[in-house]
Design a protein around this motif. Structure first.
Motif, PDB file in Angstrom:
ATOM      1  N   UNK A  13       0.868  -1.177   0.000  1.00 56.14           N
ATOM      2  CA  UNK A  13       0.000   0.000   0.000  1.00 56.14           C
ATOM      3  C   UNK A  13       0.908   1.230   0.000  1.00 56.14           C
ATOM      4  N   UNK A  14       1.028   1.909  -1.151  1.00 52.44           N
ATOM      5  CA  UNK A  14       1.927   3.069  -1.213  1.00 52.44           C
ATOM      6  C   UNK A  14       1.392   4.253  -0.405  1.00 52.44           C
ATOM      7  N   UNK A  15       2.261   5.214  -0.108  1.00 55.42           N
ATOM      8  CA  UNK A  15       1.829   6.416   0.607  1.00 55.42           C
ATOM      9  C   UNK A  15       0.643   7.055  -0.109  1.00 55.42           C
ATOM     10  N   UNK A  16      -0.307   7.525   0.682  1.00 58.64           N
ATOM     11  CA  UNK A  16      -1.470   8.199   0.116  1.00 58.64           C
ATOM     12  C   UNK A  16      -2.546   7.261  -0.400  1.00 58.64           C
ATOM     13  N   UNK A  17      -2.352   5.960  -0.281  1.00 59.46           N
ATOM     14  CA  UNK A  17      -3.337   4.999  -0.772  1.00 59.46           C
ATOM     15  C   UNK A  17      -4.030   4.292   0.385  1.00 59.46           C
ATOM     16  N   UNK A  18      -5.135   3.662   0.085  1.00 58.05           N
ATOM     17  CA  UNK A  18      -5.972   2.968   1.056  1.00 58.05           C
ATOM     18  C   UNK A  18      -7.360   3.583   1.017  1.00 58.05           C
ATOM     19  N   UNK A  19      -8.337   2.827   1.467  1.00 59.18           N
ATOM     20  CA  UNK A  19      -9.708   3.328   1.469  1.00 59.18           C
ATOM     21  C   UNK A  19      -9.866   4.320   2.610  1.00 59.18           C
ATOM     22  N   UNK A  20     -10.408   5.490   2.305  1.00 58.94           N
ATOM     23  CA  UNK A  20     -10.553   6.566   3.281  1.00 58.94           C
ATOM     24  C   UNK A  20     -12.008   6.679   3.717  1.00 58.94           C
ATOM     25  N   UNK A  21     -12.191   6.779   5.033  1.00 62.87           N
ATOM     26  CA  UNK A  21     -13.492   7.069   5.620  1.00 62.87           C
ATOM     27  C   UNK A  21     -13.296   8.353   6.413  1.00 62.87           C
ATOM     28  N   UNK A  22     -14.117   9.376   6.130  1.00 56.98           N
ATOM     29  CA  UNK A  22     -13.849  10.697   6.704  1.00 56.98           C
ATOM     30  C   UNK A  22     -15.129  11.405   7.116  1.00 56.98           C
ATOM     31  N   UNK A  23     -15.035  12.109   8.258  1.00 57.91           N
ATOM     32  CA  UNK A  23     -16.076  13.023   8.721  1.00 57.91           C
ATOM     33  C   UNK A  23     -15.345  14.250   9.266  1.00 57.91           C
ATOM     34  N   UNK A  24     -16.080  15.282   9.674  1.00 60.73           N
ATOM     35  CA  UNK A  24     -15.398  16.412  10.317  1.00 60.73           C
ATOM     36  C   UNK A  24     -14.665  16.022  11.592  1.00 60.73           C
ATOM     37  N   UNK A  25     -15.054  14.903  12.208  1.00 52.31           N
ATOM     38  CA  UNK A  25     -14.446  14.495  13.480  1.00 52.31           C
ATOM     39  C   UNK A  25     -13.184  13.669  13.311  1.00 52.31           C
TER      40      UNK A  25
END
Length: 177
Positions: A13-25
């Protein structure tokens, strides 16, 4: 793909990769999941200023935190008294207290050990987080971030039910700005 005994290739998994899950918190990048490992899930977690995960304990999970950037106040011990509101003031029978974790700090939390982290600074922090065994934390993060993404103050009842589902006993409230 699911984990099998016959897997002969590793995961890159290179830098900046992977599945992202994001909220304001919070922002969580899934780096290794139960699909790829039977030992642990691994995440990169960005912790915004003011985020407090709340003290909690697992009966089965072991966790490892490695601070990459910024600073976090961290708890990883059984306190003399589990007060319901301010874990930052807890102290263990041996005198351990909450510590300020800076880049390069590692925290290992065995099953049954109360733990928490908060970002008390005005700048974001980043940590590598590993949870064993997978995949409970993956599912927990996905569902928690859905709850936190609804806007407004966190729905504490929904968070409590979610934590109970994934072997997390909430000792103090989760908070974020």
């Amino acid at each position: 793909m699911t984990w099998t005994e016959g897997v002969t290739e590793g995961l890159y998994v290179p830098p900046g990769h992977g599945r992202v899950v994001e909220t304001p918190a919070q922002r969580v990048t899934f780096k290794v999941t139960g699909t790829h490992s039977r030992m642990a899930s691994a995440f990169e977690v960005e912790v915004p200023p003011g985020f407090d995960v709340g003290a909690h304990v697992h009966t089965r999970s072991e966790e490892l935190f490695y601070v990459l950037e910024g600073e976090l106040d961290v708890l990883a011990f059984e306190p003399r008294v589990r007060t319901p509101d301010n874990w930052q003031k807890w102290e263990s029978s041996s005198g351990s207290r909450v510590v300020r974790a800076t880049p390069g700090t590692v925290i290992v939390v065995p099953p049954g050990c109360p733990h928490a982290f908060t970002n008390p600074t005005d700048t974001p922090a980043k940590m590598f987080f590993q949870a064993s065994p997978p995949p409970d934390h993956e599912r927990y993060f996905e569902e928690l971030l859905e709850i936190l993404g609804n806007g407004g103050p966190p729905d504490q009842e929904a968070i409590e039910a979610l934590r109970a589902k994934y072997d997390i006993e909430q000792l103090t409230p989760l908070r974020h700005r």
